[in-house]
Scaffold this motif. Structure first.
Motif, PDB file in Angstrom:
ATOM      1  N   HIS A   1       0.859  -1.193   0.000  1.00 34.98           N
ATOM      2  CA  HIS A   1       0.000   0.000   0.000  1.00 34.98           C
ATOM      3  C   HIS A   1       0.888   1.235   0.000  1.00 34.98           C
ATOM      4  CE1 HIS A   1       0.884  -0.730   4.245  1.00 34.98           C
ATOM      5  NE2 HIS A   1       0.517   0.484   4.550  1.00 34.98           N
TER       6      HIS A   1
ATOM      7  N   ASP B   1      -0.056  -4.007   6.027  1.00 40.91           N
ATOM      8  CA  ASP B   1      -0.619  -3.555   7.306  1.00 40.91           C
ATOM      9  C   ASP B   1      -2.069  -4.023   7.381  1.00 40.91           C
ATOM     10  OD1 ASP B   1       1.792  -2.334   7.588  1.00 40.91           O
ATOM     11  OD2 ASP B   1       1.012  -0.295   7.628  1.00 40.91           O
TER      12      ASP B   1
ATOM     13  N   HIS C   1      -7.069  -0.859   6.246  1.00 40.21           N
ATOM     14  CA  HIS C   1      -6.053   0.091   6.746  1.00 40.21           C
ATOM     15  C   HIS C   1      -5.975   1.267   5.768  1.00 40.21           C
ATOM     16  CE1 HIS C   1      -2.239   1.654   8.149  1.00 40.21           C
ATOM     17  NE2 HIS C   1      -1.651   1.359   7.016  1.00 40.21           N
TER      18      HIS C   1
ATOM     19  N   HIS D   1       2.451   3.646   1.941  1.00 42.71           N
ATOM     20  CA  HIS D   1       2.764   3.688   3.369  1.00 42.71           C
ATOM     21  C   HIS D   1       2.767   5.115   3.899  1.00 42.71           C
ATOM     22  CE1 HIS D   1       4.105  -0.487   2.946  1.00 42.71           C
ATOM     23  NE2 HIS D   1       4.633  -0.086   1.806  1.00 42.71           N
ATOM     24  N   ALA D   2       2.396   5.249   5.178  1.00 40.44           N
ATOM     25  CA  ALA D   2       2.368   6.567   5.825  1.00 40.44           C
ATOM     26  C   ALA D   2       3.454   6.687   6.887  1.00 40.44           C
ATOM     27  CB  ALA D   2       1.004   6.801   6.459  1.00 40.44           C
ATOM     28  N   ASP D   3       4.313   5.673   7.010  1.00 40.43           N
ATOM     29  CA  ASP D   3       5.301   5.697   8.097  1.00 40.43           C
ATOM     30  C   ASP D   3       6.731   5.541   7.601  1.00 40.43           C
ATOM     31  OD1 ASP D   3       5.435   2.948   7.484  1.00 40.43           O
ATOM     32  OD2 ASP D   3       3.706   2.641   8.795  1.00 40.43           O
TER      33      ASP D   3
HETATM   34 FE   LIG Z   1       0.672   1.404   6.490  1.00 42.79          FE
END
Ligand SMILES: [Fe+2]
Length: 290
Positions: free
Chosen positions: A70, A162, A145, A72-74
């Motif tokens: 996906h 995730d 998520h 990612h946001a981190d």
């Molecule tokens: Fe994520």
């Protein structure tokens, strides 16, 4: 034939990246590679990618795919760097278009950013095949998520992104734009129908209780003992738990740089007239009021 799976842990972001390979055909896929990033200086780095490239070179492995579970946001994705060094096609779930449209609005991107997935080499839908040498891979859409989340099943090895973490780590948050706890519950129910012995590889591990980071479990272990989502957990129970927990979570450290770069398939924003690439920071948009 079952794939060989080699994990790589990125300690600063608690992210697991993987090389999935057919050692006979000498072909590989990389899943969720990380670009190092120092938020203080705004510098990116390729140390994490160098370890993966060294592994590919040592095994004489041709890189066929660079797969994202996906946007990612981190952490930032190093997919373009890996591709520049070793080739391969960069792919993500087709739901990325929706994620791109949402974050184009949030970050105020202009016309140069087209939210149709063109930044990736290939967009994957549920059921699509992803071949690595003689090993059949399959895409399983697992939204919740994020709306673009997919899992990848290569032989008996499932890469869940995730969705669920290790059994003692529970499950991923569902409060980002496009997230949906009920949808994640249903996605995980689908994964739990896979054979009990299926190896499960997670995208993050935050060392609950201070134990060493772990990356591998099984469907059986998840069904029996995942602290958020066992086989007998109901959707209502899960959604209530998830919503109550998500409102207590802080915004991820790197959400602002990560999302802007990852929805561009890991490319930096186009350089401006001075030759420098810039990120944008929307003020008072993310998180709770101070
Ligand atoms: Fe994520």
């Amino acid at each position: 034939m079952q794939p060989t799976v080699t994990p790589f842990f990125h300690q600063p972001t608690s992210t697991w990246s993987y090389v999935v390979s057919d050692p006979v055909a000498r072909e590989a896929a990389v899943i969720d590679p990380v670009l190092d990033y120092d938020w203080r200086s705004g510098r990116t780095g390729t140390a994490a990618s160098a370890a993966i490239l060294a592994h590919l070179a040592a095994g004489g492995l041709r890189l066929r795919w660079i797969l994202e579970t996906h946007a990612h946001a981190d952490h930032l994705s190093s997919a373009p760097y890996l591709q520049s060094q070793a080739g391969g096609q960069i792919a993500i779930g087709v739901g990325i278009r929706q994620v791109q449209a949402t974050f184009k609005r949030i970050f105020g991107f202009g016309d140069e950013f087209v939210p149709d997935g063109r930044q990736f080499d290939l967009l994957l839908a549920d059921g699509d095949a992803v071949q690595v040498g003689g090993i059949d891979g399959r895409v399983i859409a697992t939204p919740g998520h994020t709306s673009d989340s997919v899992s990848y099943l290569f032989g008996d090895a499932l890469f869940v992104g995730d969705t669920v973490f290790m059994p003692d780590g529970g499950s991923a948050r569902c409060d980002f734009p496009g997230g949906d706890a009920a949808q994640l519950f249903r996605s995980v129910q689908g994964l739990y129908q896979l054979p009990a012995t299926t190896r499960v590889f997670v995208c993050h591990d935050y060392s609950p209780g201070g134990r060493a980071p772990l990356c591998e479990t099984t469907i059986a272990a998840q069904r029996e003992s995942n602290i958020h989502l066992r086989a007998d957990t109901t959707e209502a129970e899960y959604v209530a738990m998830r919503r109550a927990r998500d409102v207590t979570l802080d915004v991820p450290n790197l959400i602002i740089p990560s999302v802007q770069i990852n929805i561009r398939a890991g490319h930096l924003p186009p350089a401006e007239s001075d030759g420098v690439s810039y990120l944008r920071v929307p003020l008072n948009v993310f998180g709770r009021p101070l």
